[in-house]
Design a protein around this motif. Structure first.
Motif, short mmCIF file in Angstrom:
data_model
loop_
_atom_site.label_atom_id
_atom_site.label_comp_id
_atom_site.label_asym_id
_atom_site.label_seq_id
_atom_site.Cartn_x
_atom_site.Cartn_y
_atom_site.Cartn_z
N ARG A 162 88.71 53.04 45.54
CA ARG A 162 87.48 53.74 45.92
C ARG A 162 87.77 54.73 47.05
O ARG A 162 88.37 54.37 48.06
N ALA B 236 88.67 52.84 50.55
CA ALA B 236 88.10 51.52 50.81
C ALA B 236 89.04 50.62 51.60
O ALA B 236 88.62 49.58 52.11
N GLN C 207 83.33 51.89 57.04
CA GLN C 207 83.26 52.49 55.70
C GLN C 207 82.09 53.47 55.59
O GLN C 207 81.35 53.48 54.59
N ASN D 44 79.96 51.83 50.30
CA ASN D 44 79.45 50.75 49.44
C ASN D 44 77.96 50.84 49.17
O ASN D 44 77.41 49.99 48.48
#
Length: 323
Positions: free
Chosen positions: A124, A141, A292, A308
């Motif tokens: 990701r 990620a 993130q 996310n």
């Protein structure tokens, strides 16, 4: 300027639609010196297989989605593209929640204005698109964030456009050490400074050049020169030394709190409105690899995006000084 944020797990109709939209302009740019000035398909494929073999299957998938044409495949290889210049300032603010902050200074008429989040090859990644799969800044990620600035040298050689090198780092690396090894071995067609930060607060800046060995440093700041100023007129025009000193002062002699440090990127001398001379600041990006999260900032506007909990959408922004 209209920005978009798009998410697509694997290459598919969204990316294909983007390619169809952007390709006419990119094709004109790619062919501006003539078709024979660019490497052949065979040369481009060979270079990718030698230096970035892990992403060759991804490149092949994108070529198919782009229609399988020769020009498109060669363009998407990013191998020996036409030369181009940009401004940019970037710095690492170290602390409990370290951040990578950067200004991207470029021509607003030659820019994707696009944030992509992908899960290509099971990794990701999200960041600011260039060339529809390259990136000028981004994060994965694994908690690795990366950004580029032009290195202030006129030498052009055989190598890849640096946005694809950034994509390759994010697709294949999880730590600063791994990123440094990639940046030291993959050839670039022009000089760039690439700054990397990981979730363990480790960082480096790689000074990449087509004609000499990459220099890996522990510098927390990068503007538009490398160890020494070599292109004096460009350095004066972009105030690269002054911007570097300004950032170093705020990181060391007069250490700013994080919010104040980020805010400084939206003011002179870091923030530029010199669009009539070729390029000004298109956006400020803030990457928080431990959380993130990323932000795109303009005067009076903050657009927050999370790896996310990524929300697709658009954002129209007014950029001071841009037509």
């Amino acid at each position: 300027m209209m920005w978009r944020a798009l998410s697509e797990e694997t290459p598919g109709p969204k990316w294909s639609g983007l390619f169809d939209e952007y390709w006419p302009d990119y094709r004109r740019w790619w062919l501006k010196e003539g078709e024979t000035a660019r490497p052949t398909y065979a040369q481009s494929r060979r270079a990718l297989k030698e230096h970035m073999p892990e992403i060759v299957p991804l490149w092949e998938d994108l070529c198919d989605l782009a229609g399988g044409g020769d020009h498109a495949a060669r363009f998407l290889s990013f191998y020996c593209p036409p030369p181009y210049l940009a401004g940019c300032s970037q710095a690492i603010w170290t602390g409990k929640e370290p951040v990578l902050v950067r200004n991207y200074d470029y021509n607003p008429n030659a820019f994707d204005s696009l944030v992509l989040r992908t899960n290509w090859q099971g990794r990701r990644v999200m960041g600011t698109s260039d060339g529809l799969w390259g990136m000028v800044d981004g994060m994965n990620a694994a908690g690795l964030a990366i950004s580029l600035t032009f290195g202030g040298r006129r030498v052009v050689g055989e190598g890849f456009g640096v946005p694809l090198i950034l994509r390759y780092v994010l697709q294949t690396c999880t730590t600063v050490e791994e990123a440094g090894a990639v940046l030291a071995r993959v050839p670039t067609h022009m000089s760039y400074n690439v700054t990397v930060l990981d979730k363990k607060r480790r960082y480096l800046t790689a000074m990449m050049s087509p004609d000499r060995k990459t220099i890996i440093t522990h510098a927390a700041v990068a503007t538009n020169h490398q160890e020494n100023v070599e292109w004096v007129s460009h350095a004066r025009f972009t105030a690269t030394v002054e911007r570097e000193r300004f950032l170093l002062h705020r990181l060391t002699l007069h250490r700013d709190p994080q919010d104040k440090f980020i805010s400084a990127f939206l003011k002179p001398p870091l923030y530029s409105t010199a669009f009539n001379a070729g390029f000004g600041t298109l956006y400020t990006a803030v990457y928080r690899p431990r959380l993130q999260e990323m932000e795109l900032r303009w005067p009076g506007t903050v657009w927050s995006l999370a790896m996310n909990n990524f929300h697709e959408g658009g954002r129209r922004v007014q950029i001071p000084g841009a037509a």
